[in-house]
Design a protein around this motif. Sequence first.
Motif, PDB file in Angstrom:
ATOM      1  N   PRO A   1       0.721  -1.309  -0.018  1.00 47.50           N
ATOM      2  CA  PRO A   1       0.097   0.079  -0.001  1.00 47.50           C
ATOM      3  C   PRO A   1       0.982   1.430   0.169  1.00 47.50           C
ATOM      4  CG  PRO A   1      -0.030  -1.059   1.907  1.00 47.50           C
ATOM      5  CD  PRO A   1       0.631  -1.860   1.264  1.00 47.50           C
ATOM      6  N   SER A   2       0.547   2.288  -0.478  1.00 52.23           N
ATOM      7  CA  SER A   2       1.113   3.558  -0.513  1.00 52.23           C
ATOM      8  C   SER A   2       1.037   4.203   0.808  1.00 52.23           C
ATOM      9  CB  SER A   2       0.408   4.327  -1.821  1.00 52.23           C
ATOM     10  OG  SER A   2      -0.892   4.822  -1.434  1.00 52.23           O
ATOM     11  N   THR A  28      15.980  -2.786   2.465  1.00 54.07           N
ATOM     12  CA  THR A  28      16.760  -1.709   1.954  1.00 54.07           C
ATOM     13  C   THR A  28      16.180  -0.894   1.171  1.00 54.07           C
ATOM     14  OG1 THR A  28      17.354  -2.954  -0.154  1.00 54.07           O
ATOM     15  CG2 THR A  28      18.758  -3.101   1.380  1.00 54.07           C
ATOM     16  N   GLY A  29      16.387   0.153   0.876  1.00 56.81           N
ATOM     17  CA  GLY A  29      15.697   1.220   0.149  1.00 56.81           C
ATOM     18  C   GLY A  29      14.378   1.805   0.616  1.00 56.81           C
ATOM     19  N   LEU A  30      13.882   1.716   1.970  1.00 58.97           N
ATOM     20  CA  LEU A  30      12.789   2.022   2.637  1.00 58.97           C
ATOM     21  C   LEU A  30      12.976   3.742   2.585  1.00 58.97           C
ATOM     22  CD1 LEU A  30      12.317  -0.260   5.668  1.00 58.97           C
ATOM     23  CD2 LEU A  30      10.841   0.174   3.652  1.00 58.97           C
ATOM     24  N   PRO A  31      11.496   4.419   2.356  1.00 55.78           N
ATOM     25  CA  PRO A  31      11.624   6.016   2.612  1.00 55.78           C
ATOM     26  C   PRO A  31      12.142   6.235   4.004  1.00 55.78           C
ATOM     27  CG  PRO A  31       9.583   5.006   1.672  1.00 55.78           C
ATOM     28  CD  PRO A  31      10.518   3.922   2.245  1.00 55.78           C
ATOM     29  N   SER A  50       8.220  12.418  -0.279  1.00 58.57           N
ATOM     30  CA  SER A  50       7.533  11.812  -1.060  1.00 58.57           C
ATOM     31  C   SER A  50       8.413  11.255  -2.221  1.00 58.57           C
ATOM     32  CB  SER A  50       6.559  13.152  -1.655  1.00 58.57           C
ATOM     33  OG  SER A  50       7.211  13.835  -2.312  1.00 58.57           O
ATOM     34  N   GLY A  51       7.843  10.451  -3.063  1.00 57.96           N
ATOM     35  CA  GLY A  51       8.405   9.723  -4.317  1.00 57.96           C
ATOM     36  C   GLY A  51       8.028   8.478  -4.223  1.00 57.96           C
ATOM     37  N   SER A  52       8.860   7.717  -5.405  1.00 61.16           N
ATOM     38  CA  SER A  52       8.645   6.480  -5.456  1.00 61.16           C
ATOM     39  C   SER A  52      10.027   5.707  -4.958  1.00 61.16           C
ATOM     40  CB  SER A  52       8.433   5.856  -7.115  1.00 61.16           C
ATOM     41  OG  SER A  52       8.288   4.615  -7.079  1.00 61.16           O
ATOM     42  N   PHE A  53       9.810   4.674  -4.118  1.00 58.26           N
ATOM     43  CA  PHE A  53      10.821   3.887  -3.449  1.00 58.26           C
ATOM     44  C   PHE A  53      10.946   2.573  -3.848  1.00 58.26           C
ATOM     45  CE2 PHE A  53       9.720   7.760  -1.189  1.00 58.26           C
ATOM     46  CZ  PHE A  53      11.140   8.369  -0.823  1.00 58.26           C
ATOM     47  N   LEU A  72       7.439   1.353  -3.446  1.00 57.06           N
ATOM     48  CA  LEU A  72       6.637   1.903  -2.606  1.00 57.06           C
ATOM     49  C   LEU A  72       6.466   3.480  -2.865  1.00 57.06           C
ATOM     50  CD1 LEU A  72       4.749   2.261   0.279  1.00 57.06           C
ATOM     51  CD2 LEU A  72       7.086   2.465   1.540  1.00 57.06           C
ATOM     52  N   ALA A  73       5.024   4.000  -3.103  1.00 52.96           N
ATOM     53  CA  ALA A  73       4.811   5.098  -3.449  1.00 52.96           C
ATOM     54  C   ALA A  73       4.514   6.002  -2.220  1.00 52.96           C
ATOM     55  CB  ALA A  73       3.839   5.319  -4.436  1.00 52.96           C
ATOM     56  N   VAL A  74       5.075   7.169  -1.839  1.00 51.64           N
ATOM     57  CA  VAL A  74       4.799   8.177  -0.635  1.00 51.64           C
ATOM     58  C   VAL A  74       4.220   9.496  -1.435  1.00 51.64           C
ATOM     59  CG1 VAL A  74       5.620   9.227   1.171  1.00 51.64           C
ATOM     60  CG2 VAL A  74       6.363   6.909   0.677  1.00 51.64           C
ATOM     61  N   ALA A  75       3.056   9.821  -1.038  1.00 54.08           N
ATOM     62  CA  ALA A  75       2.477  10.943  -1.751  1.00 54.08           C
ATOM     63  C   ALA A  75       2.734  12.053  -0.744  1.00 54.08           C
ATOM     64  CB  ALA A  75       1.112  11.072  -1.574  1.00 54.08           C
TER      65      ALA A  75
END
Length: 85
Positions: A1-2, A28-31, A50-53, A72-75
Motif C-alpha cells: 500500500p502507498s 533496503t531502500g525504505l523511505p 515523497s516519491g517512489s521508493f 512504495l509510493a509516498v504522496a
Amino acid sequence: PSGQVGVAYTYTVSTTPPPPAGTIYSATGLPTGLSINGSSGVISGIPTASGSFTGSVSLTSGVVVNSFTYTLAVAPPLGTPVRAV
C-alpha cells in the motif's frame, strides 16, 4: 500500500506459506522515516519524503534467504501545491 508524508504508515510483510518461527526480516531502500522490525516483518514509521521508493525485502531462516523487490509510493503531504509541467 502507498503512504503519505507525515502520516503514520504500517505494513506487515506476509508470504504464502508463512515463514518458519525465527525468520529474520530486513529491508533496503525504505523511505526516510520507515524501518522494518527484524522479528515481525512489520514496516512502520512516518515517511518524511515523497516519491517512489524501490528496494528489497529479505527473509532469512537458517541458511535460506528469500528476497523480493518492492516499490512504495509516498504522496506529498496534504495541501502541497501541484506544479504544472
